[in-house]
Design an enzyme around this catalytic site. Structure first.
Site, PDB file in Angstrom:
ATOM      1  N   ARG A 267       0.814  -1.243   0.000  1.00 19.95           N
ATOM      2  CA  ARG A 267       0.000   0.000   0.000  1.00 19.95           C
ATOM      3  C   ARG A 267       0.832   1.270   0.000  1.00 19.95           C
ATOM      4  NH1 ARG A 267      -3.122  -2.903   3.983  1.00 19.95           N
ATOM      5  NH2 ARG A 267      -4.776  -4.019   2.901  1.00 19.95           N
TER       6      ARG A 267
ATOM      7  N   LYS B 272       2.711  11.077 -11.637  1.00 16.75           N
ATOM      8  CA  LYS B 272       1.880  10.189 -12.460  1.00 16.75           C
ATOM      9  C   LYS B 272       2.655   8.900 -12.677  1.00 16.75           C
ATOM     10  CE  LYS B 272      -1.168  13.211 -15.087  1.00 16.75           C
ATOM     11  NZ  LYS B 272      -1.552  13.694 -16.437  1.00 16.75           N
TER      12      LYS B 272
ATOM     13  N   GLU C 179       8.946  17.220 -25.459  1.00 16.45           N
ATOM     14  CA  GLU C 179       8.282  17.647 -24.208  1.00 16.45           C
ATOM     15  C   GLU C 179       8.825  18.994 -23.740  1.00 16.45           C
ATOM     16  OE1 GLU C 179       5.662  16.083 -23.194  1.00 16.45           O
ATOM     17  OE2 GLU C 179       5.868  13.904 -23.292  1.00 16.45           O
TER      18      GLU C 179
ATOM     19  N   LYS D 144       6.878  22.638 -14.934  1.00 21.43           N
ATOM     20  CA  LYS D 144       6.119  21.451 -14.523  1.00 21.43           C
ATOM     21  C   LYS D 144       5.821  21.493 -13.032  1.00 21.43           C
ATOM     22  CE  LYS D 144       4.860  16.864 -14.864  1.00 21.43           C
ATOM     23  NZ  LYS D 144       4.848  15.633 -15.589  1.00 21.43           N
TER      24      LYS D 144
ATOM     25  N   GLU E  53      -4.992  16.919 -11.587  1.00 14.61           N
ATOM     26  CA  GLU E  53      -5.616  17.279 -12.870  1.00 14.61           C
ATOM     27  C   GLU E  53      -7.124  17.422 -12.746  1.00 14.61           C
ATOM     28  OE1 GLU E  53      -3.489  15.256 -16.096  1.00 14.61           O
ATOM     29  OE2 GLU E  53      -5.359  15.364 -17.236  1.00 14.61           O
TER      30      GLU E  53
ATOM     31  N   ARG F 237      -3.353  21.152 -14.863  1.00 14.76           N
ATOM     32  CA  ARG F 237      -2.431  20.105 -15.299  1.00 14.76           C
ATOM     33  C   ARG F 237      -2.807  19.523 -16.661  1.00 14.76           C
ATOM     34  NH1 ARG F 237       0.524  15.534 -11.568  1.00 14.76           N
ATOM     35  NH2 ARG F 237       1.778  14.719 -13.277  1.00 14.76           N
TER      36      ARG F 237
ATOM     37  N   ASN G 117      -0.994  18.042 -21.315  1.00 16.30           N
ATOM     38  CA  ASN G 117      -1.347  16.983 -22.266  1.00 16.30           C
ATOM     39  C   ASN G 117      -1.510  17.495 -23.691  1.00 16.30           C
ATOM     40  OD1 ASN G 117      -1.576  14.442 -20.813  1.00 16.30           O
ATOM     41  ND2 ASN G 117      -3.030  15.579 -19.562  1.00 16.30           N
TER      42      ASN G 117
ATOM     43  N   HIS H 118      -1.178  15.076 -26.549  1.00 14.77           N
ATOM     44  CA  HIS H 118      -1.149  13.705 -26.032  1.00 14.77           C
ATOM     45  C   HIS H 118      -2.392  12.899 -26.437  1.00 14.77           C
ATOM     46  CE1 HIS H 118       2.255  15.223 -23.853  1.00 14.77           C
ATOM     47  NE2 HIS H 118       2.449  14.094 -23.190  1.00 14.77           N
TER      48      HIS H 118
ATOM     49  N   HIS I 265      -1.107   9.674 -27.861  1.00 15.64           N
ATOM     50  CA  HIS I 265      -1.361   8.354 -27.258  1.00 15.64           C
ATOM     51  C   HIS I 265      -2.093   7.436 -28.234  1.00 15.64           C
ATOM     52  CE1 HIS I 265      -0.960   9.770 -22.769  1.00 15.64           C
ATOM     53  NE2 HIS I 265       0.202   9.554 -23.349  1.00 15.64           N
TER      54      HIS I 265
ATOM     55  N   HIS J  24       7.392   7.860 -27.507  1.00 19.58           N
ATOM     56  CA  HIS J  24       6.359   8.728 -26.918  1.00 19.58           C
ATOM     57  C   HIS J  24       6.534  10.182 -27.388  1.00 19.58           C
ATOM     58  CE1 HIS J  24       3.547  10.275 -23.942  1.00 19.58           C
ATOM     59  NE2 HIS J  24       4.465  11.143 -23.555  1.00 19.58           N
TER      60      HIS J  24
HETATM   61  P1  NAD Z   1      12.350   5.078 -22.180  1.00 18.33           P
HETATM   62  O1  NAD Z   1      12.166   5.020 -20.722  1.00 18.33           O
HETATM   63  O2  NAD Z   1      11.896   3.929 -22.985  1.00 18.33           O
HETATM   64  O3  NAD Z   1      13.881   5.381 -22.481  1.00 18.33           O
HETATM   65  C1  NAD Z   1      14.278   5.512 -23.813  1.00 18.33           C
HETATM   66  C2  NAD Z   1      15.435   4.572 -24.185  1.00 18.33           C
HETATM   67  O4  NAD Z   1      16.668   5.161 -23.757  1.00 18.33           O
HETATM   68  C3  NAD Z   1      15.389   3.207 -23.538  1.00 18.33           C
HETATM   69  O5  NAD Z   1      15.902   2.254 -24.441  1.00 18.33           O
HETATM   70  C4  NAD Z   1      16.336   3.368 -22.359  1.00 18.33           C
HETATM   71  O6  NAD Z   1      16.872   2.150 -21.907  1.00 18.33           O
HETATM   72  C5  NAD Z   1      17.389   4.248 -22.950  1.00 18.33           C
HETATM   73  N1  NAD Z   1      18.121   5.086 -22.018  1.00 18.33           N
HETATM   74  C6  NAD Z   1      17.637   5.727 -20.929  1.00 18.33           C
HETATM   75  N2  NAD Z   1      18.573   6.518 -20.411  1.00 18.33           N
HETATM   76  C7  NAD Z   1      19.686   6.356 -21.159  1.00 18.33           C
HETATM   77  C8  NAD Z   1      20.979   6.920 -21.127  1.00 18.33           C
HETATM   78  N3  NAD Z   1      21.319   7.863 -20.224  1.00 18.33           N
HETATM   79  N4  NAD Z   1      21.900   6.516 -22.028  1.00 18.33           N
HETATM   80  C9  NAD Z   1      21.548   5.601 -22.980  1.00 18.33           C
HETATM   81  N5  NAD Z   1      20.332   5.051 -23.080  1.00 18.33           N
HETATM   82  C10 NAD Z   1      19.404   5.440 -22.182  1.00 18.33           C
HETATM   83  O7  NAD Z   1      11.599   6.373 -22.791  1.00 18.33           O
HETATM   84  P2  NAD Z   1      11.378   7.849 -22.242  1.00 18.33           P
HETATM   85  O8  NAD Z   1      11.219   8.673 -23.446  1.00 18.33           O
HETATM   86  O9  NAD Z   1      12.351   8.221 -21.217  1.00 18.33           O
HETATM   87  O10 NAD Z   1       9.967   7.737 -21.505  1.00 18.33           O
HETATM   88  C11 NAD Z   1       8.797   7.470 -22.203  1.00 18.33           C
HETATM   89  C12 NAD Z   1       7.750   6.992 -21.224  1.00 18.33           C
HETATM   90  O11 NAD Z   1       7.482   8.033 -20.278  1.00 18.33           O
HETATM   91  C13 NAD Z   1       6.437   6.624 -21.859  1.00 18.33           C
HETATM   92  O12 NAD Z   1       6.000   5.403 -21.329  1.00 18.33           O
HETATM   93  C14 NAD Z   1       5.501   7.738 -21.435  1.00 18.33           C
HETATM   94  O13 NAD Z   1       4.178   7.320 -21.350  1.00 18.33           O
HETATM   95  C15 NAD Z   1       6.074   8.112 -20.108  1.00 18.33           C
HETATM   96  N6  NAD Z   1       5.762   9.474 -19.671  1.00 18.33           N
HETATM   97  C16 NAD Z   1       5.271   9.640 -18.427  1.00 18.33           C
HETATM   98  C17 NAD Z   1       4.995  10.902 -17.954  1.00 18.33           C
HETATM   99  C18 NAD Z   1       4.524  11.082 -16.540  1.00 18.33           C
HETATM  100  O14 NAD Z   1       4.131  12.198 -16.184  1.00 18.33           O
HETATM  101  N7  NAD Z   1       4.593  10.068 -15.708  1.00 18.33           N
HETATM  102  C19 NAD Z   1       5.242  12.017 -18.759  1.00 18.33           C
HETATM  103  C20 NAD Z   1       5.754  11.813 -20.039  1.00 18.33           C
HETATM  104  C21 NAD Z   1       6.020  10.526 -20.494  1.00 18.33           C
HETATM  105  N1  GLY Z   2       2.975  14.519 -18.569  1.00 17.85           N
HETATM  106  C1  GLY Z   2       1.693  14.997 -18.197  1.00 17.85           C
HETATM  107  C2  GLY Z   2       1.525  15.222 -16.756  1.00 17.85           C
HETATM  108  O1  GLY Z   2       2.441  15.012 -15.976  1.00 17.85           O
HETATM  109  O2  GLY Z   2       0.487  15.620 -16.335  1.00 17.85           O
END
Ligand code: NAD
Ligand code: GLY
Length: 391
Positions: free
Chosen positions: A142, A164, A206, A248, A258, A265, A269, A272, A276, A289
């Site tokens: 939890r 998130k 972003e 942010k 949100e 917030r 998006n 998005h 998405h 993404h």
């Molecule tokens: P990712 O986590 O897949 O990383 C991208 C690639 O880079 C992967 O292959 C990873 O292993 C590699 N990598 C990471 N750091 C590295 C480094 N320093 N050197 C070499 N390789 C490296 O992708 P991302 O773009 O970081 O994240 C995308 C995800 O984030 C999506 O799932 C998206 O939905 C999510 N997201 C979440 C929020 C939120 O608010 N929680 C906001 C935006 C995106």
């Molecule tokens: N990336 C969108 C949010 O954090 O709300």
């Protein structure tokens, strides 16, 4: 501070202080759930900063098989040298693994090591690792503490901040998750040196988003400094990351869940709802993404233009900055029917009505829940398509 934390502190080298680095600290102000985002070079070496947030000297270090050899092993060794027991949990890499099997790998390891509620989960990696680890932290017993150590540009400017957390469902992005804030975010800009170019560009999407939705001056600066950012100039990157984190943090502090009636917030998006849908329709990981969101932001800007909200020059500027960043500006070959099908499952929707984030101008986004599905369908039907699915 607990006795256990004091022991951790005592074991650390005395010269290891955050004040010695040139890092920036940005506060996310959420009353009892407030925390700091540190941005700077060499922060991974500051194990003292992590240790200060541990209720007991034991962590589960969640990462993937790409990050582990680059940064994970060194961090685990540094923490172990500071008398912190480290349980490494190394997941398979990629968006296609942001689901139940990988989540269960985390729970299996935590249970195998009899981890209790004071075991901190550290997410070391991009947004995929951050989102899945955050969701594991929100739900294991939890709720256990967690720390975000983002290593992609996208994760440093966006996903590591704001709480998130989620995994994907085959029918929809981030459909299963929770709001759950970390104790600390450590964005070591040195880790970006090893980031593949395509991932850097996806992260820039972003960054550009913040200028488009809330800060025209920042957008102007990004237009002028894009070449430096693509060349990974450390000063330019740190400035872009810091400004993105400030925006942010401010948005999240004012509308954590949100729920604001206007703006809030939801503005984060922009692009998005389209993005998405593209990610889900193509299969997770086909377009990154950031690539899908860049294309989505341009679609949102064009849609705003079709409503008379922004002029043609704004569409051109938006198209040019994404093109200059090497991001897609034309939709993949997905039918309007398929796009609408996926957009109909967006989390922002209310009673079946699709909410779009649109622009009044660069730096001024708004939420529009008055657009009919037929209207969006007609707009998407008229949009050009790439001949292949590749970004
Ligand atoms: P990712 O986590 O897949 O990383 C991208 C690639 O880079 C992967 O292959 C990873 O292993 C590699 N990598 C990471 N750091 C590295 C480094 N320093 N050197 C070499 N390789 C490296 O992708 P991302 O773009 O970081 O994240 C995308 C995800 O984030 C999506 O799932 C998206 O939905 C999510 N997201 C979440 C929020 C939120 O608010 N929680 C906001 C935006 C995106
Ligand atoms: N990336 C969108 C949010 O954090 O709300």
């Amino acid at each position: 501070m607990t006795a256990a934390t004091s022991t951790v502190f005592a074991a650390l080298p005395i010269d290891e202080t955050i004040a010695e680095s040139n890092s920036q600290e940005i506060k996310v102000s959420l009353a009892a759930r407030s925390y700091s985002v540190h941005v700077g070079a060499g922060l991974l070496a500051h194990t003292r900063l992590i240790a200060a947030h541990l209720p007991q000297p034991r962590v589960a270090l969640v990462t993937n098989d790409v990050i582990w050899p680059l940064y994970g092993k060194a961090l685990a060794d540094a923490l172990a040298a500071a008398n912190i027991k480290v349980i490494p949990i190394i997941l398979p890499d990629g968006e296609s693994h942001k689901g139940w099997p990988a989540l269960n790998m985390i729970f299996d390891a935590l249970l195998e090591h009899a981890c209790d509620r004071k075991t901190t989960l550290i997410a070391l990696g991009g947004g995929v690792i951050g989102d899945i680890t955050g969701f594991a932290a929100a739900t294991y017993q939890r709720g256990v503490p967690f720390v975000q150590i983002p290593t992609t540009l996208l994760a440093q400017v966006d996903s590591s901040i704001g709480g998130k957390t989620a995994i994907n469902h085959p029918r929809g992005k981030n459909m299963i998750g929770a709001f759950y804030q970390p104790q600390l975010v450590l964005a070591d800009t040195d880790t970006l040196i090893t980031l593949p170019d395509r991932e850097l560009r996806a992260g820039l999407a972003e960054v550009i988003k913040y200028g488009l939705i809330l800060d025209e001056t920042f957008f102007d600066w990004l237009e002028k400094n894009l070449a430096l950012l693509l060349a990974r100039d450390p000063t330019a990157l740190t400035r872009a990351i810091t400004r993105s984190c400030e925006i942010k943090a401010d948005v999240v502090a004012n509308d954590e869940r949100e729920t604001a009636a206007e703006g809030g917030r939801a503005l984060l998006n922009l692009g998005h709802t389209f993005g998405h849908a593209i990610e889900t329709a193509l299969g997770y990981g086909t377009w990154l993404h950031g690539e899908a969101v860049a294309c989505g932001m341009l679609l949102a800007t064009k849609f705003s233009h079709s409503l008379g909200q922004v002029d043609a020059a704004t569409v051109t500027r938006t198209q040019q900055i994404f093109a200059a960043a090497g991001l897609p500006t034309v939709m993949p070959a997905i039918s309007a029917d398929d796009m609408l099908h996926h957009m109909g499952r967006d989390k922002k929707n209310d009673a079946g009505v699709i909410k779009l984030i649109l622009l009044k101008s660069i730096g001024a986004a708004y939420v529009d829940a008055t657009i009919s599905a037929d209207h969006i369908h007609a707009f998407l039907t008229a949009e050009p398509r790439l001949q292949t699915i590749n970004a």
